[in-house]
Design a protein around this motif. Structure first.
Motif, short mmCIF file in Angstrom:
data_model
loop_
_atom_site.label_atom_id
_atom_site.label_comp_id
_atom_site.label_asym_id
_atom_site.label_seq_id
_atom_site.Cartn_x
_atom_site.Cartn_y
_atom_site.Cartn_z
N PRO A 841 0.84 -1.21 0.00
CA PRO A 841 0.00 0.00 0.00
C PRO A 841 0.87 1.25 0.00
O PRO A 841 2.05 1.21 0.38
CB PRO A 841 -0.79 -0.15 1.30
CG PRO A 841 0.06 -1.00 2.18
CD PRO A 841 0.78 -1.95 1.26
N PRO A 842 0.31 2.38 -0.41
CA PRO A 842 1.07 3.64 -0.39
C PRO A 842 1.58 3.95 1.02
O PRO A 842 0.96 3.56 2.01
CB PRO A 842 0.06 4.68 -0.87
CG PRO A 842 -0.98 3.90 -1.60
CD PRO A 842 -1.06 2.56 -0.93
N PRO A 843 2.69 4.65 1.13
CA PRO A 843 3.26 4.95 2.46
C PRO A 843 2.31 5.71 3.36
O PRO A 843 2.35 5.53 4.58
CB PRO A 843 4.49 5.80 2.11
CG PRO A 843 4.84 5.43 0.71
CD PRO A 843 3.55 5.13 0.03
N ASP A 844 1.44 6.58 2.77
CA ASP A 844 0.53 7.37 3.60
C ASP A 844 -0.81 6.68 3.83
O ASP A 844 -1.73 7.26 4.40
CB ASP A 844 0.30 8.74 2.98
CG ASP A 844 -0.33 8.64 1.60
OD1 ASP A 844 -0.30 7.53 1.01
OD2 ASP A 844 -0.85 9.66 1.11
N TRP A 845 -0.94 5.43 3.39
CA TRP A 845 -2.18 4.66 3.60
C TRP A 845 -2.24 4.19 5.03
O TRP A 845 -1.22 3.77 5.60
CB TRP A 845 -2.20 3.48 2.64
CG TRP A 845 -3.39 2.57 2.83
CD1 TRP A 845 -4.61 2.69 2.26
CD2 TRP A 845 -3.45 1.39 3.67
NE1 TRP A 845 -5.44 1.68 2.68
CE2 TRP A 845 -4.75 0.85 3.55
CE3 TRP A 845 -2.55 0.75 4.51
CZ2 TRP A 845 -5.17 -0.29 4.22
CZ3 TRP A 845 -2.95 -0.39 5.19
CH2 TRP A 845 -4.24 -0.91 5.05
N PRO A 846 -3.42 4.22 5.64
CA PRO A 846 -4.68 4.86 5.21
C PRO A 846 -4.69 6.31 5.65
O PRO A 846 -4.41 6.62 6.81
CB PRO A 846 -5.74 4.03 5.95
CG PRO A 846 -5.04 3.59 7.20
CD PRO A 846 -3.60 3.43 6.88
N ASN A 847 -5.02 7.18 4.74
CA ASN A 847 -5.04 8.61 5.10
C ASN A 847 -6.42 9.09 5.50
O ASN A 847 -6.58 10.22 5.96
CB ASN A 847 -4.50 9.46 3.92
CG ASN A 847 -5.20 9.11 2.61
OD1 ASN A 847 -6.21 8.41 2.61
ND2 ASN A 847 -4.63 9.58 1.51
#
Length: 1107
Positions: A841-847
């Motif tokens: 998942p993206p590094p900032d997930w979950p935003n």
């Protein structure tokens, strides 16, 4: 005595006659059973009265030694107590060993190979000699059997004393004593007594054999004998000095083992927290680092063992070479008679003085080190129970005691209102002292004491304290606006009485109460997961186990090289002599011994690390179904066998096996007809070995499995030490421990008995071989030269010593390979999903923090019932959701499904990413949790807050200040670098909960889950935690499980679960409008005043009210 296990079969030894005891005939029925089928626990014989744990512990005279030491103003000596208890039973066998030496001396004094008297006289001498050997072997095996039983008794007595001392540990001693340390003592340290009792007599038999040989050689070759014996004495002295080094290395490695097992125990008990924090790699690295330090000391000890084997390999021929070189240099001529006598004597001295003597030194040194460690310095989870269920078990245990006075340390905080009222009813006629943070219970108390910082600041009734004007009243404002009686008229109150009233009525009424409480949870989450029996392997230790063992130690090319070196070493021993022998033996001996030991120890390290890695990746269910003691047994006793016993035994077996082959080849080359008796005897041997192993393997596996309950009972006793003392149950727990020990003693007793049975029959087979060689030599006396006869007889005597030893070593190695088998079994356990997948998942997930569930079913095992059923719901980004329900409704299972502690059926999305499509660590690292049972691990405060060193000191101090722990930590000796003791017992429950809050703040995740986090803390700490959650997680999605409805009444929505199903899910005020709803009924159970206050709070935070 507490009867824990069903009565076993009566032990046939009790009725056996003398002959049956001497030849172990009474054990034959067990071999018949083992030949037909796998042995089970029911097949074991009951432990003999004189071998029972309770009897042996009381017999050790430790209490008397303590009293004598106090009287003499000295430290009590455990060694003195041991000697005083066992010297009388051990001394008679010293006389027997003396008889063995006398027999040796008489034999060689009367032996004259130059006597060519009548043939019948020679036959007579041979027959008498072999009959003497038969009698000697019977007595020799009985000696080993009896001394091993003494060792067993001493070990059992020491375990009894250790456990008894554990139950009496003071507060300061508890802080210094860890579970790992005590488990290590009971699994490895006490095992030294089993081995040392066999070797103890060698301390004086070895030198006495050497003196005997010197006298005989002096009579034959004069002063030249001193040259060889001087070298022998040098060898023995060098090996004696190695004992001190062994003791030092043993103490150092044991300290690392203690720490490793302590950490492993923390991992096992705190595995849920570790998995939800995604800290597996951290603990894997920590334990691997400790293991590396431990192995470095073990490897040095193994190298010392290897040097002793090298001495054994080279000594006899080197000493023989020096002896006759000196003899020739003095102008003498060597005769065959002198060579035969010297070879025979040196071979006997080599075995006792160079092999067994240093082994005895090592065993004694290690035992002394273990005694110094033991010198008494200082309920396991059989069901998967959550907070409410654990509290109900504890309350049930208390009520069934039917005591006159009850002390309750805030047990009602984790149960719902109905259960609380039932408990109050059960204690109606009892004097009850309730320590609580729950103010709603105070109105039913006769007297209330208000404590602050350890001092009583107020005393009185509920009404009196409300009028007193102290802080007590302000704390109660949010709970009640007025003092009002319970809404249920017939609900009794808890009374503080000045005299005890034993009421039959109360005793009877508590029983159905508890039955009803148990019935509620009968079909709820996790109760169905009872403790499964340990799966016990069966059949022979397969080739795959040996292959995996060697392959874990080195590459196949290295193993092939080792085999070639061993063969070359044996060939050089048989064909070389003089300096050639010395150089070749040293080169090959050092190479093969050190290389083999390195491979074996490295294999132990590799398999340990592999087992550790697997254990950290198995589902949580494995830990729920296997008690800590069972798992620790693999990491303690089984790994201990692989570290300490298997390398030396395997190496010794390889060398002895090659030596036997060399001896047999030489004899067959010289006298080809000797192969005629060797072949049928070999067939008999193979049959006997197979027949024996069919039973011994099962007995060994039973011995391993029956020791796990001992460790489990120990671990659970340490965890519940204060509860045991509070219930004055020390004697009951001691009896339970003794029962577990007696069960293990049944298996151990059988193991040592059948080993002696096998050993005696081996000796008889090889005695037959010696007879054939002796009489064959006499029959062929006309065709054989005197030198050939001397060679044959000397090698035959050597075979009699070495061949049975080789066979016993092969059996011992197979028995120890069962430990390897058990470790390898744990390396092949089913694992949970990968920690990371290709899709990340993206590094900032979950935003955002949106959670959605669709048709989610959840169960903890494939064959278990569903604990969440058809759950479909959604949680909006940033929403604050309260989760409630009666005990066992599925609240904690909801969290387990989110964290994938077991794989849920259906679909769970977090910010539009399906959780099953990402790795477990990628999922778990992105959700913060404040658990119900705050877990703090041994280590510094800093490591407990920031194990991966991602934050600066300033950030850590800031978060400590926010959770009001800064002042407390600053007062510690080393501030954030202060070491916390095992389980963080130098912190209060509230402080540990604040540490967990600090961790959550540092992680800065978008999703926070609070699992009954304030159940065990006082209202001020609860208020602090709630305040910090509102401040720090205002924009986050927060899921809160709580029994205190006041904690979740201001949530955006409340999720009501019942029997695993979602019954209600809406805003609190909306739910309270439904008078038939479960949430409304639970609120009303708190009483009119409390219900009104909660309703008002729900109304104020409701968006509908604002509209």
């Amino acid at each position: 005595m507490l009867q824990v296990f069903p009565e076993r079969k009566p032990n046939p030894l009790q009725d056996a006659n003398l002959c049956s005891r001497l030849v172990f005939w009474w054990i034959n029925p067990l071999f018949k059973i083992g030949h037909k089928r796998r042995l089970e626990e029911d097949d074991m014989y009951s432990v003999l009265p004189e071998d029972r744990s309770q009897h042996l512990g009381e017999e050790l005279y430790w209490d008397q030694e303590v009293k004598r030491a106090e009287k003499d103003a000295r430290e009590p000596s455990l060694m003195k107590a041991i000697i005083k208890c066992y010297w009388k039973s051990y001394l008679p066998f010293a006389i027997f060993k003396l008889f063995e030496v006398k027999d040796l001396l008489t034999h060689f004094q009367n032996y004259d190979p130059s006597d060519s008297g009548a043939l019948f006289k020679a036959y007579g001498y041979t027959a008498v000699l072999n009959v003497c050997f038969l009698i000697l072997n019977i007595l020799h095996n009985f000696f080993f059997y009896y001394t091993q039983r003494i060792g067993m008794r001493l070990r059992v007595a020491m375990c009894h004393i250790i456990y008894r001392k554990t139950l009496r540990l003071s507060n300061s001693a508890i802080g210094k004593t860890t579970t790992g340390q005590i488990v290590n003592m009971m699994s490895n340290d006490v095992n030294r007594f089993d081995r040392v009792m066999i070797r103890l007599h060698i301390l004086w038999i070895g030198p006495l054999n050497a003196i005997t040989a010197i006298i005989l050689l002096w009579m034959e070759i004069g002063i030249s004998s001193l040259a060889g014996m001087a070298l022998l004495i040098i060898f023995m002295l060098l090996q004696s000095f190695s004992g001190k080094l062994f003791s030092s290395l043993r103490s150092k490695s044991a300290a690392f083992t203690d720490t490793r097992l302590r950490t492993m125990n923390e991992v096992i008990t705190g595995i849920r927290t570790i998995k939800m924090y995604a800290w597996e790699k951290l603990f894997a690295e920590l334990i691997t680092r400790l293991r590396r330090k431990e192995i470095s000391k073990i490897l040095k000890r193994s190298y010392l063992d290897g040097m002793n084997l090298i001495f054994f390999d080279t000594a006899s021929k080197l000493i023989l070479f020096i002896t006759f070189t000196t003899y020739v240099l003095l102008g003498n001529t060597i005769t065959v008679n002198q060579v035969f006598l010297a070879i025979t004597l040196y071979q006997v001295v080599q075995f006792t003085g160079i092999l067994l003597f240093p082994t005895a030194i090592e065993n004694i040194a290690e035992t002394v080190a273990s005694v110094r460690r033991i010198k008494i310095a200082g309920g396991q989870h059989v069901l998967i129970l959550w907070g409410g269920q654990k509290a109900r078990v504890s309350l049930a245990r208390a009520l069934y005691q039917d005591a006159d006075i009850y002390l309750l340390d805030d047990p009602l905080s984790t149960v719902d209102a109905e259960i609380s009222r039932c408990i109050c009813q059960g204690l109606h006629e009892k004097i009850t002292i309730l320590v609580t943070h729950q103010w709603q219970y105070l109105k039913d108390a006769s007297q209330i004491l208000v404590l602050e910082k350890g001092e009583m600041v107020q005393k009185g009734t509920y009404a009196e304290l409300l009028k007193s004007g102290i802080d007590f009243a302000s704390l109660l404002k949010k709970e009640n606006e007025e003092a009002e009686p319970s809404p249920v008229p017939e609900s009794p109150t808890m009374r503080t009485q000045t005299s005890s009233e034993s009421s039959v009525q109360s005793q009877q009424s508590s029983t159905p109460l508890l039955k009803d409480a148990a019935a509620e949870d009968q079909d709820t989450e996790n109760i169905q997961h009872t403790l499964s029996e340990a799966r016990r392997l069966e059949g022979k230790v397969g080739f795959k186990t040996y292959k995996n063992y060697f392959r874990a130690g080195a590459h196949w090319s290295v193993i092939i090289f080792l085999i070639l070196v061993n063969i070359a070493a044996q060939v050089s021993k048989e064909i070389c002599f003089g300096m050639c022998l010395t150089v070749s033996t040293l080169i090959f001996g050092v190479t093969r011994s050190l290389l083999a030991l390195y491979i074996f120890v490295n294999s132990s390290q590799t398999l340990h690390n592999k087992m550790l890695k697997t254990i950290l990746r198995v589902p949580v269910l494995f830990f729920d179904r296997n008690p800590a003691g069972r798992i620790l047994n693999r990491f303690s006793k089984d790994i201990g066998h692989m570290d300490d016993l298997l390398p030396a035994s395997f190496q010794e077996f390889i060398q002895t096996f090659l030596q036997v082959i060399g001896v047999v080849v030489v004899v067959v080359v010289v006298i080809p007809w000797i192969a005629i008796p060797v072949i049928p005897l070999g067939v008999i041997f193979l049959f006997l070995r197979r027949y024996f192993l069919e039973t011994s393997r099962d007995v060994k596996r039973l011995e391993c499995s029956t020791q796990s309950p001992v460790f489990s009972h120990l671990a659970s006793s340490l965890q519940g030490l204060w509860t045991i003392r509070a219930y004055k149950a020390e004697q009951r727990f001691q009896e339970l421990f003794d029962s577990h020990q007696d069960l293990h003693s049944e298996a151990w007793f059988l193991l040592l008995t059948i080993t002696r049975w096998f050993s005696l029959r081996l000796d008889i087979i090889y005695l037959i071989f010696i007879c054939l060689v002796d009489f064959g030599s006499l029959l062929l006396s006309q065709t054989l030269s005197f030198g050939q006869v001397g060679l044959i007889l000397s090698y035959a005597l050597n075979v009699m010593v070495v061949f049975p030893w080789c066979i016993r070593l092969s059996v011992e190695v197979e028995h120890m390979m069962i430990s390897v088998e058990r470790v390898i079994e744990y390396t092949e356990l089913e694992q949970e999903a990968p920690w990371e997948l290709e899709f990340r998942p993206p590094p900032d997930w979950p935003n955002n923090g949106m959670i959605a569930l669709s048709d989610v079913n959840f169960k903890y095992s494939s064959d278990g019932p569903l604990v969440l059923k058809d759950l479909t719901t959604d949680i909006k980004p940033g929403e604050k959701v309260g989760i409630m329900g009666r005990t066992g409704a599925g609240k904690s299972s909801f969290i387990a499904a989110l964290f994938r502690l077991s794989e849920p059926e259906g679909r769970v999305w977090i910010d539009k990413i399906l959780t099953t499509e990402i790795g477990l660590h990628d999922l778990r690292k992105k959700m913060s949790i404040i658990p119900q049972d705050p877990i703090v691990f041994t280590g510094t405060v800093r490591k407990n807050l920031d194990p991966f060193n991602k934050h600066t000191d300033e950030e850590l101090w800031n978060v400590l200040e926010e959770v009001q722990l800064k002042e407390i930590i600053e007062e510690l000796p080393d501030k954030m670098d202060t070491e916390l003791v095992e389980s963080g017992s130098n912190l209060s429950v509230g402080q540990k909960q604040l540490v967990c809050l600090a961790r959550a703040i540092l992680r800065k995740n978008q999703i926070l889950i609070i699992d009954e986090a304030t159940a065990h803390v006082d209202p001020s700490t609860d208020e602090l935690i709630q305040k910090k959650i509102r401040e720090k997680f205002a924009q986050c999605t927060v899921l809160t499980i709580a029994h205190r409805l006041s904690t979740i009444i201001d949530s955006d929505r409340i999720m009501v679960l019942d029997s695993g199903r979602l019954e209600e899910y809406d805003e609190p005020y909306v739910l309270l409008q439904n008078r038939d709803g479960l949430f409304y009924k639970m609120v009303q159970q708190l009483g009119k005043a409390k219900a009104a206050a909660l309703t008002e709070t729900a109304k104020q935070v409701s968006p509908l009210w604002e509209l």
